[in-house]
Structures are given as C-alpha cells and as structure tokens.
Scaffold this active site. Structure first.
Site, PDB file in Angstrom:
ATOM      1  N   ASP A  50      10.888 -43.915  -6.650  1.00  0.00           N
ATOM      2  CA  ASP A  50      10.665 -45.327  -6.359  1.00  0.00           C
ATOM      3  C   ASP A  50      11.731 -46.185  -7.034  1.00  0.00           C
ATOM      4  OD1 ASP A  50       8.298 -44.924  -4.879  1.00  0.00           O
ATOM      5  OD2 ASP A  50       7.142 -44.739  -6.735  1.00  0.00           O
ATOM      6  N   TYR A  79       7.207 -35.674 -15.131  1.00  0.00           N
ATOM      7  CA  TYR A  79       7.406 -37.113 -15.264  1.00  0.00           C
ATOM      8  C   TYR A  79       6.837 -37.620 -16.585  1.00  0.00           C
ATOM      9  CZ  TYR A  79       7.942 -36.990 -10.131  1.00  0.00           C
ATOM     10  OH  TYR A  79       8.337 -36.701  -8.851  1.00  0.00           O
ATOM     11  N   ASP A  93       1.867 -50.029  -8.855  1.00  0.00           N
ATOM     12  CA  ASP A  93       2.884 -50.109  -9.900  1.00  0.00           C
ATOM     13  C   ASP A  93       3.154 -51.574 -10.235  1.00  0.00           C
ATOM     14  OD1 ASP A  93       4.875 -51.198  -8.102  1.00  0.00           O
ATOM     15  OD2 ASP A  93       5.303 -49.185  -7.390  1.00  0.00           O
ATOM     16  N   ARG A 193       2.009 -42.684  -9.434  1.00  0.00           N
ATOM     17  CA  ARG A 193       1.314 -43.980  -9.350  1.00  0.00           C
ATOM     18  C   ARG A 193      -0.156 -43.760  -9.023  1.00  0.00           C
ATOM     19  NH1 ARG A 193       3.512 -46.739  -4.670  1.00  0.00           N
ATOM     20  NH2 ARG A 193       4.520 -44.798  -4.076  1.00  0.00           N
TER      21      ARG A 193
END
Length: 247
Positions: A50, A79, A93, A193
């Site tokens: 993203d 992540y 987000d 997310r």
C-alpha cells in the site's frame, strides 16, 4: 540481447518508501532500463504494498525472471505494524476517512495477546473493501473510490471473497496509549490492515494500521534490498540486480 543488457535483467530487491505506490516503483525502474532493454521489456513485482506502507519489494526485470514471480509471490511474508486500537476507517488504515475513534488506553497487553490467540493459526479473512482484489474486471479500491456501489454492496462483495489465511507467527511488541505494535509472519494474500482490525474485533473493537513495514519475503530480508531513492542510473541497477534469490 547483449552482455551489457543482460546485466540489467534479474531480480531487484527494493526498499519501497512511504508515499508511493507499487506501480510507482515499476515505473521508475522502467524509465531507467528502457533505453537499454527497449520498450517491450517485461517488469513486474512479487506482491503489492500500500502507498502508506514501506519495505521489501522484489522486482523482476526481463521475461525469464517475471515468469518466476508467481512462485516468489507465494512465499510467506513478514510485516511489522503499528495500529491504533478503537479506530475504524474506511480503508482500515490511517489514509481513510475516520468513522469511529475511541480511547482504548485501558486495553492491556494481556487482553490483546488473548485476542491474537483467539484467531488461532488460521482463519477466514475478509479482505478490505479498499484492496487490489478484482470484481468484474475492476479493482475493489477503484469501485470504492468511484462510489458506483453502496458500502453495503461493496462489503458483500468483500465478504464473498473471504479466504483462509495462515498466521505462522504473531508477536506482540508493545501496547501503549491505544496503540499496539506487532510483527507477523503470514501466508500469501493476508491483509495486515484486516488482521489488526480482526484482532481488535475479538475485543469488540476496531483498529486501523498507521505504520506498516514489510520486513521479509520468505527468507529474504529488507536489509538485503536497495532503497528506491538510491536507484538513479542504469549503473545503480546493474550493481543491485541479482540472478538468483535464495528465499
């Protein structure tokens, strides 16, 4: 293809900065290599990040290397994310419209750990409405931004696209002032997310990702990548491209 051109084909591990799209990375590499390789050169990547996220992207240059991207994109990914508990946004987000924002400073690390444990090692995850998943040839985020469908319709489509994801390891790093931070090693197709919001939902709350960094693809670490901003010439790419990746 000349030997000089062959130096430009291969895999290019890149550290994507915050603020640019995954395609922005591809566009920059194309601009640098096309004078040497021609306009028809194949360039692709092994997994979208993203715009608000940073971290490791594997870019493939040349047909023989782009053919291997499907295998690479199937690797597990690691992540690190910082999320705000009690916050719900349209995109899950910090870039979305805030729909709800509660003070959740009372939530403890023990409660969050229990919420993580409740998800188990695998669960059926509904992708975010704002995602790259396709519906009738269009990306979901394009449909959402185009406002051609109601939120309810988009939500139903996303629900139909739910899929089982694997959580190989989720380590809670910190909890403070409604924010929590964790490292997660997950299977292909897992939306971080959505993961932080799903964790929050175990507590009857929501959460939005504020900082997201991809640390690894398989065993390949972001430390072995080149900062995108440092790629300014053909020579920079020649010095960074590799023929084989052990991941």
């Amino acid at each position: 293809m000349t030997n000089e051109n062959e130096k430009l084909t291969g895999f290019l591990p890149v550290n994507k900065p915050v603020g640019c799209t995954s395609y922005d990375c591809i566009r920059k590499i194309k601009k640098l290599v096309r004078p040497e390789l021609g306009k028809k050169v194949r360039i692709g990547h092994a997994g979208t990040l993203d715009p608000f996220a940073s971290g490791l992207m594997i870019i493939a240059i040349g047909r023989s290397f782009t053919k291997q991207l499907e295998l690479l994109s199937g690797k597990d990914k690691t992540y690190q994310v910082r999320a705000k508990l009690g916050q719900l946004t349209t995109t899950l987000d910090c870039e979305g419209v805030v729909l709800e924002d509660k003070d959740c400073s009372y939530v403890t690390a023990q409660q969050l750990q229990q919420a993580i444990d409740q998800l188990g090692q695998q669960y059926k995850q509904v992708p975010p409405v704002y995602s790259a998943m396709k519906y009738q040839g269009q990306r979901m985020h394009e449909l959402a931004r185009g406002q051609k469908m109601s939120q309810e319709e988009l939500g139903n489509i996303a629900y139909q696209k739910a899929r089982v994801v694997m959580l190989y390891e989720v380590k809670l790093l910190s909890v403070k002032d409604s924010y929590f931070e964790l490292v997660a090693r997950v299977s292909k197709g897992t939306y971080i997310r959505a993961l932080v919001d799903d964790i929050a939902q175990q507590l009857g709350l929501h959460a939005a990702a504020h900082v997201l960094d991809r640390l690894k693809i398989g065993n390949l670490s972001v430390e072995r990548s080149t900062n995108l901003d440092d790629l300014k010439s053909v020579a920079d790419i020649e010095n960074s491209v590799v023929k084989n990746l052990e991941i």
